[in-house]
Design a protein around this motif. Structure first.
Motif, PDB file in Angstrom:
ATOM      1  N   PHE A  41       0.621  -1.083   0.100  1.00  0.00           N
ATOM      2  CA  PHE A  41      -0.428   0.284  -0.065  1.00  0.00           C
ATOM      3  C   PHE A  41       0.983   1.182   0.047  1.00  0.00           C
ATOM      4  O   PHE A  41       1.904   0.946   0.850  1.00  0.00           O
ATOM      5  CB  PHE A  41      -0.789  -0.185   1.269  1.00  0.00           C
ATOM      6  N   PRO A  42       0.588   2.213  -0.649  1.00  0.00           N
ATOM      7  CA  PRO A  42       1.356   3.580  -0.858  1.00  0.00           C
ATOM      8  C   PRO A  42       1.694   3.884   0.361  1.00  0.00           C
ATOM      9  O   PRO A  42       0.639   5.292   0.829  1.00  0.00           O
ATOM     10  CB  PRO A  42       0.722   4.008  -1.583  1.00  0.00           C
ATOM     11  N   THR A  43       2.062   4.399   1.692  1.00  0.00           N
ATOM     12  CA  THR A  43       2.387   4.796   2.583  1.00  0.00           C
ATOM     13  C   THR A  43       3.599   6.275   2.721  1.00  0.00           C
ATOM     14  O   THR A  43       3.725   6.760   3.544  1.00  0.00           O
ATOM     15  CB  THR A  43       2.362   3.972   3.872  1.00  0.00           C
ATOM     16  N   PHE A  44       4.091   6.067   1.432  1.00  0.00           N
ATOM     17  CA  PHE A  44       4.938   7.567   1.007  1.00  0.00           C
ATOM     18  C   PHE A  44       6.013   7.092   2.087  1.00  0.00           C
ATOM     19  O   PHE A  44       6.301   8.627   2.603  1.00  0.00           O
ATOM     20  CB  PHE A  44       4.141   8.801   1.125  1.00  0.00           C
ATOM     21  N   GLY A  45       6.741   6.450   2.458  1.00  0.00           N
ATOM     22  CA  GLY A  45       8.142   6.617   2.956  1.00  0.00           C
ATOM     23  C   GLY A  45       7.734   6.332   4.160  1.00  0.00           C
ATOM     24  O   GLY A  45       8.859   6.150   5.705  1.00  0.00           O
ATOM     25  N   VAL A  46       6.641   6.023   5.057  1.00  0.00           N
ATOM     26  CA  VAL A  46       6.419   6.221   6.564  1.00  0.00           C
ATOM     27  C   VAL A  46       5.652   4.377   6.466  1.00  0.00           C
ATOM     28  O   VAL A  46       5.427   4.271   8.308  1.00  0.00           O
ATOM     29  CB  VAL A  46       5.799   6.819   6.924  1.00  0.00           C
ATOM     30  N   GLY A  47       6.596   3.801   5.601  1.00  0.00           N
ATOM     31  CA  GLY A  47       5.642   2.360   5.680  1.00  0.00           C
ATOM     32  C   GLY A  47       6.409   1.337   7.166  1.00  0.00           C
ATOM     33  O   GLY A  47       5.890   1.160   8.190  1.00  0.00           O
ATOM     34  N   GLY A  48       7.154   1.982   7.120  1.00  0.00           N
ATOM     35  CA  GLY A  48       8.531   1.399   8.609  1.00  0.00           C
ATOM     36  C   GLY A  48       7.588   1.416   9.734  1.00  0.00           C
ATOM     37  O   GLY A  48       7.428   0.578  11.212  1.00  0.00           O
ATOM     38  N   ILE A  49       7.892   3.557  10.185  1.00  0.00           N
ATOM     39  CA  ILE A  49       7.010   3.451  10.903  1.00  0.00           C
ATOM     40  C   ILE A  49       5.470   3.026  11.509  1.00  0.00           C
ATOM     41  O   ILE A  49       5.811   3.214  12.830  1.00  0.00           O
ATOM     42  CB  ILE A  49       6.682   5.163  10.852  1.00  0.00           C
ATOM     43  N   LEU A  50       4.766   2.733  10.119  1.00  0.00           N
ATOM     44  CA  LEU A  50       3.138   2.635  11.160  1.00  0.00           C
ATOM     45  C   LEU A  50       3.113   1.024  11.389  1.00  0.00           C
ATOM     46  O   LEU A  50       2.575   0.571  11.767  1.00  0.00           O
ATOM     47  CB  LEU A  50       2.200   2.442   9.377  1.00  0.00           C
ATOM     48  N   VAL A  51       4.345  -0.011  10.835  1.00  0.00           N
ATOM     49  CA  VAL A  51       4.421  -1.383  11.502  1.00  0.00           C
ATOM     50  C   VAL A  51       5.003  -0.967  12.011  1.00  0.00           C
ATOM     51  O   VAL A  51       4.398  -2.023  13.582  1.00  0.00           O
ATOM     52  CB  VAL A  51       5.497  -2.313  10.516  1.00  0.00           C
ATOM     53  N   ILE A  52       5.979  -0.380  13.086  1.00  0.00           N
ATOM     54  CA  ILE A  52       6.751  -0.303  14.042  1.00  0.00           C
ATOM     55  C   ILE A  52       5.741  -0.148  15.095  1.00  0.00           C
ATOM     56  O   ILE A  52       4.836  -0.798  16.324  1.00  0.00           O
ATOM     57  CB  ILE A  52       7.468   0.589  14.854  1.00  0.00           C
TER      58      ILE A  52
END
Length: 151
Positions: A41-52
């Motif tokens: 899903f396009p998270t615009f670079g904040v995917g890792g932060i969202l996962v954490i």
């Protein structure tokens, strides 16, 4: 050839890492599948932060989640982008064809892409849950129920 070796090494690393977590197979699989969803899903670079953040809130394995985000990489990105557009466009128009911006609007293109991407992300997330759970469960049964260390 080198890129293929790098992809193979990455996949082997993810596989071995998932097998070594101490968490129950369901928790590992859920964590990984959330990472897959967020990775596609396009998270615009904040995917890792969202996962954490999601892992912290729901007490999941953040490392398994971060490993799941690697589904989207420079080998697979074009596949997921195209598949997302075609699935969304098919849902909206009933046709499988590239129209891009011919319909005159970035908005129409973006809606097709995002709709399709949501479906693709969800589908691959569910598939990854089932696959990872099966792999970890099978591995642990073969090892006699031994739970490996979380190294």
């Amino acid at each position: 050839m080198k890129k293929r070796r790098n992809l193979k090494s990455l996949l082997r690393y993810i596989y071995l890492k998932l097998l070594r977590f101490k968490d129950p197979p369901e928790k590992i699989a859920l964590s990984f599948s959330i990472g897959v969803f967020i990775g596609i899903f396009p998270t615009f670079g904040v995917g890792g932060i969202l996962v954490i953040l999601i892992s912290y809130i729901f007490k999941l394995n953040y490392l398994a989640g971060l490993l799941g985000t690697f589904i989207m990489n420079y080998f697979t990105s074009p596949f997921f982008w195209a598949l997302s557009y075609f699935v969304g466009d098919f849902i909206l128009t009933g046709k499988f064809e590239w129209r891009g911006f011919e319909r005159g609007s970035f908005k129409v293109f973006a809606i097709s892409y995002l709709l399709g991407n949501f479906i693709v992300s969800t589908t691959f997330s569910v598939i990854s849950y089932l696959v990872v759970k099966k792999i970890v469960t099978t591995y642990r049964k073969k090892r006699g129920g031994h739970k490996p260390s979380s190294s």
